[in-house]
Design a protein around this motif. Structure first.
Motif, PDB file in Angstrom:
ATOM      1  N   UNK A  43       9.935  94.534 -24.878  1.00  6.07           N
ATOM      2  CA  UNK A  43      10.090  95.968 -24.681  1.00  6.07           C
ATOM      3  C   UNK A  43      10.252  96.678 -26.008  1.00  6.07           C
ATOM      4  N   UNK A  44       9.461  97.721 -26.268  1.00  9.42           N
ATOM      5  CA  UNK A  44       9.645  98.505 -27.479  1.00  9.42           C
ATOM      6  C   UNK A  44      10.887  99.357 -27.378  1.00  9.42           C
ATOM      7  N   UNK A  45      11.427  99.765 -28.511  1.00 10.43           N
ATOM      8  CA  UNK A  45      12.652 100.561 -28.501  1.00 10.43           C
ATOM      9  C   UNK A  45      12.274 102.018 -28.624  1.00 10.43           C
ATOM     10  N   UNK A  46      11.745 102.578 -27.538  1.00  5.75           N
ATOM     11  CA  UNK A  46      11.347 103.986 -27.528  1.00  5.75           C
ATOM     12  C   UNK A  46      12.115 104.706 -26.428  1.00  5.75           C
ATOM     13  N   UNK A  47      13.147 105.518 -26.750  1.00  9.98           N
ATOM     14  CA  UNK A  47      13.829 106.287 -25.714  1.00  9.98           C
ATOM     15  C   UNK A  47      12.924 107.389 -25.178  1.00  9.98           C
ATOM     16  N   UNK A  48      13.102 107.722 -23.916  1.00 14.70           N
ATOM     17  CA  UNK A  48      12.345 108.813 -23.312  1.00 14.70           C
ATOM     18  C   UNK A  48      13.027 110.114 -23.706  1.00 14.70           C
ATOM     19  N   UNK A  49      12.361 110.964 -24.465  1.00 14.73           N
ATOM     20  CA  UNK A  49      13.038 112.137 -24.998  1.00 14.73           C
ATOM     21  C   UNK A  49      12.089 113.320 -25.065  1.00 14.73           C
ATOM     22  N   UNK A  50      12.650 114.519 -25.157  1.00 15.76           N
ATOM     23  CA  UNK A  50      11.868 115.739 -25.336  1.00 15.76           C
ATOM     24  C   UNK A  50      11.785 116.045 -26.824  1.00 15.76           C
ATOM     25  N   UNK A  51      10.569 116.261 -27.293  1.00 13.41           N
ATOM     26  CA  UNK A  51      10.363 116.536 -28.704  1.00 13.41           C
ATOM     27  C   UNK A  51       9.922 117.978 -28.878  1.00 13.41           C
ATOM     28  N   UNK A  52      10.476 118.656 -29.836  1.00 18.70           N
ATOM     29  CA  UNK A  52      10.089 120.034 -30.074  1.00 18.70           C
ATOM     30  C   UNK A  52      10.102 120.306 -31.569  1.00 18.70           C
ATOM     31  N   UNK A  53       9.367 121.296 -31.977  1.00 16.78           N
ATOM     32  CA  UNK A  53       9.327 121.613 -33.399  1.00 16.78           C
ATOM     33  C   UNK A  53       8.158 122.509 -33.722  1.00 16.78           C
ATOM     34  N   UNK A  54       7.974 122.812 -34.980  1.00 14.90           N
ATOM     35  CA  UNK A  54       6.897 123.686 -35.412  1.00 14.90           C
ATOM     36  C   UNK A  54       5.941 122.916 -36.317  1.00 14.90           C
ATOM     37  N   UNK A  55       4.737 123.407 -36.457  1.00 17.09           N
ATOM     38  CA  UNK A  55       3.774 122.763 -37.334  1.00 17.09           C
ATOM     39  C   UNK A  55       2.782 121.952 -36.548  1.00 17.09           C
ATOM     40  N   UNK A  56       2.002 121.174 -37.284  1.00 18.76           N
ATOM     41  CA  UNK A  56       0.938 120.395 -36.656  1.00 18.76           C
ATOM     42  C   UNK A  56       1.483 119.261 -35.822  1.00 18.76           C
ATOM     43  N   UNK A  57       2.645 118.737 -36.191  1.00 24.11           N
ATOM     44  CA  UNK A  57       3.236 117.670 -35.391  1.00 24.11           C
ATOM     45  C   UNK A  57       4.747 117.767 -35.476  1.00 24.11           C
ATOM     46  N   UNK A  58       5.400 117.206 -34.495  1.00 19.27           N
ATOM     47  CA  UNK A  58       6.846 117.302 -34.394  1.00 19.27           C
ATOM     48  C   UNK A  58       7.559 116.209 -35.169  1.00 19.27           C
ATOM     49  N   UNK A  59       6.943 115.062 -35.323  1.00 18.20           N
ATOM     50  CA  UNK A  59       7.627 113.977 -36.008  1.00 18.20           C
ATOM     51  C   UNK A  59       6.837 112.695 -35.911  1.00 18.20           C
ATOM     52  N   UNK A  60       7.256 111.717 -36.684  1.00 19.69           N
ATOM     53  CA  UNK A  60       6.602 110.426 -36.715  1.00 19.69           C
ATOM     54  C   UNK A  60       7.636 109.351 -36.407  1.00 19.69           C
ATOM     55  N   UNK A  61       7.352 108.519 -35.436  1.00 20.49           N
ATOM     56  CA  UNK A  61       8.206 107.392 -35.103  1.00 20.49           C
ATOM     57  C   UNK A  61       7.568 106.117 -35.615  1.00 20.49           C
ATOM     58  N   UNK A  62       8.351 105.288 -36.285  1.00 27.02           N
ATOM     59  CA  UNK A  62       7.888 103.976 -36.719  1.00 27.02           C
ATOM     60  C   UNK A  62       8.826 102.934 -36.129  1.00 27.02           C
ATOM     61  N   UNK A  63       8.273 102.029 -35.338  1.00 22.94           N
ATOM     62  CA  UNK A  63       9.048 100.994 -34.682  1.00 22.94           C
ATOM     63  C   UNK A  63       8.419  99.650 -34.979  1.00 22.94           C
ATOM     64  N   UNK A  64       9.213  98.611 -35.048  1.00 23.20           N
ATOM     65  CA  UNK A  64       8.665  97.279 -35.308  1.00 23.20           C
ATOM     66  C   UNK A  64       9.313  96.254 -34.391  1.00 23.20           C
ATOM     67  N   UNK A  65       8.567  95.215 -34.085  1.00 23.77           N
ATOM     68  CA  UNK A  65       9.067  94.103 -33.283  1.00 23.77           C
ATOM     69  C   UNK A  65       8.176  92.895 -33.552  1.00 23.77           C
ATOM     70  N   UNK A  66       8.574  91.748 -33.031  1.00 23.71           N
ATOM     71  CA  UNK A  66       7.787  90.524 -33.162  1.00 23.71           C
ATOM     72  C   UNK A  66       7.217  90.179 -31.799  1.00 23.71           C
TER      73      UNK A  66
END
Length: 372
Positions: free
Chosen positions: A2-25
């Motif tokens: 299972x990846x560690x990605x919480x279900x969340x609401x993202x908001x912000x201005x600009x072309x994108x709201x943010x970048x998530x980087x996750x790693x696992x084996x």
């Protein structure tokens, strides 16, 4: 995994709201690979609201996902125009059943055993989340939203614990995963006991198909997924065991209202299936040269079903491989009680006796040299 990605609401201005980087084996047919996933949240992508609208959620167990996986070198090509897309998209519509979508567009393809990504590359495919068709792709999809794309960087793990598959020669692989759309699904805790039991049987059957095709990693994955779901059913089955069979049957009939997925196993059938899954997993682990894990799995199988001959044989094999000869002899003798004159058990005991004799001879020689 299972990846560690919480279900969340993202908001912000600009072309994108943010970048998530996750790693696992991730465990792949060609060894252990470290996966680094980069997700970019666009402002116009779906977000999770408080309304409970199913179209806002990420794919869940049982979701049919329309996905495209491409190596990074091929992703700079011009995107196909809308007119070129002749395939019908999957839409996230609560009123549309998974069965209807499956009948319409689902494409079945075998797991690729010589590829890290394990799925056909370049074109749009449909896979059902939770079936273990591709560990890496499914782990990515669990945290994505419709219309989202992510990049993944794959690096081989040089030395993995208890893994015998030769490590790949490639240093790195870079790919993109696109999720076009998906159907509703359920988290495991949202499923009824009957639905979980159907998934368990499906995993067991799929594991057998993969094993017969030579996909040991895939078979082991299927059996493991089935065992994980059985954990959530233990309490329910114990409750049913306490009740009379007549009352149990009546309650299931009232609860199901004609839904066959509500039919649950008896306590005896539950233990039998659980033992078979552990025994089958032990066989896969033996084939993958994981004797310690195979020993643990086979021991659980014999505890659940002492009459399971295959589990005793696999326990004896695993103990023999880790040089626990006394425990191996006990397992093979138990097998002979269940199947007298079993050729495999007799041969194994003969081999153990020969090995013990050779060991004693060598020990005697060393002792004689010490005191001569």
């Amino acid at each position: 995994m299972d990846p560690v990605h919480p279900l969340e609401t993202l908001c912000g201005n600009g072309d994108h709201d943010g970048v998530d980087v996750t790693s696992w084996v991730s465990v792949c047919p060609r060894g252990l690979w470290k996966v680094q996933q980069k997700r970019i949240h666009k402002e116009n992508q779906q977000t999770v609201s408080n309304s409970g609208d199913v179209s806002c959620y990420c794919p869940r167990l049982g979701s049919l996902c329309r996905v495209r996986v491409r190596l990074k070198a091929n992703t700079d090509e011009t995107e196909r125009s809308a007119s070129d897309k002749g395939n019908e998209k999957l839409s996230v519509q609560p009123e549309q059943s998974v069965a209807e979508v499956t009948e319409a567009v689902e494409t079945v393809f075998p797991r690729c055993q010589d590829s890290v990504l394990q799925v056909p590359l370049g074109g749009w495919i449909t896979l059902r989340l939770g079936e273990g068709q591709c560990d890496i792709t499914e782990a990515c999809l669990e945290g994505m939203r419709a219309g989202e794309k992510c990049e993944i960087l794959l690096s081989p793990v040089a030395h993995g614990p208890d893994v015998s598959v030769p490590q790949p020669a490639e240093e790195h692989l870079c790919a993109t995963v696109e999720l076009e759309s998906f159907t509703p699904g359920k988290e495991s805790w949202e499923m009824s006991p009957g639905e979980k039991w159907e998934w368990v049987k499906s995993h067991k059957e799929r594991g057998g198909v993969r094993f017969r095709s030579g996909d040991m990693w895939g078979a082991a994955d299927s059996y493991s997924r089935g065992l994980k779901l059985l954990i959530a059913l233990c309490g329910h089955v114990r409750e049913l065991e306490k009740k009379g069979q007549e009352q149990e049957t009546e309650e299931q009939r009232d609860a199901s209202n004609g839904d066959k997925t509500q039919n649950l196993p008896s306590a005896t059938e539950f233990k039998t299936i659980k033992a078979e899954l552990h025994s089958n997993l032990a066989l896969c682990q033996l084939k993958l040269n994981q004797p310690k894990r195979a020993r643990a799995s086979a021991a659980k199988a014999t505890e659940l079903d002492p009459g399971g001959a295959k589990a005793w044989y696999r326990l004896g094999q695993a103990c023999q491989m880790v040089n626990e000869l006394e425990e191996a002899k006990q397992a093979f003798r138990k097998l002979l009680e269940l199947q007298p004159e079993c050729p495999a058990a007799l041969k194994a005991l003969k081999d153990i006796a020969s090995k013990e004799k050779e060991t004693n001879t060598q020990l005697g020689l060393r002792l004689s040299k010490m005191f001569s």
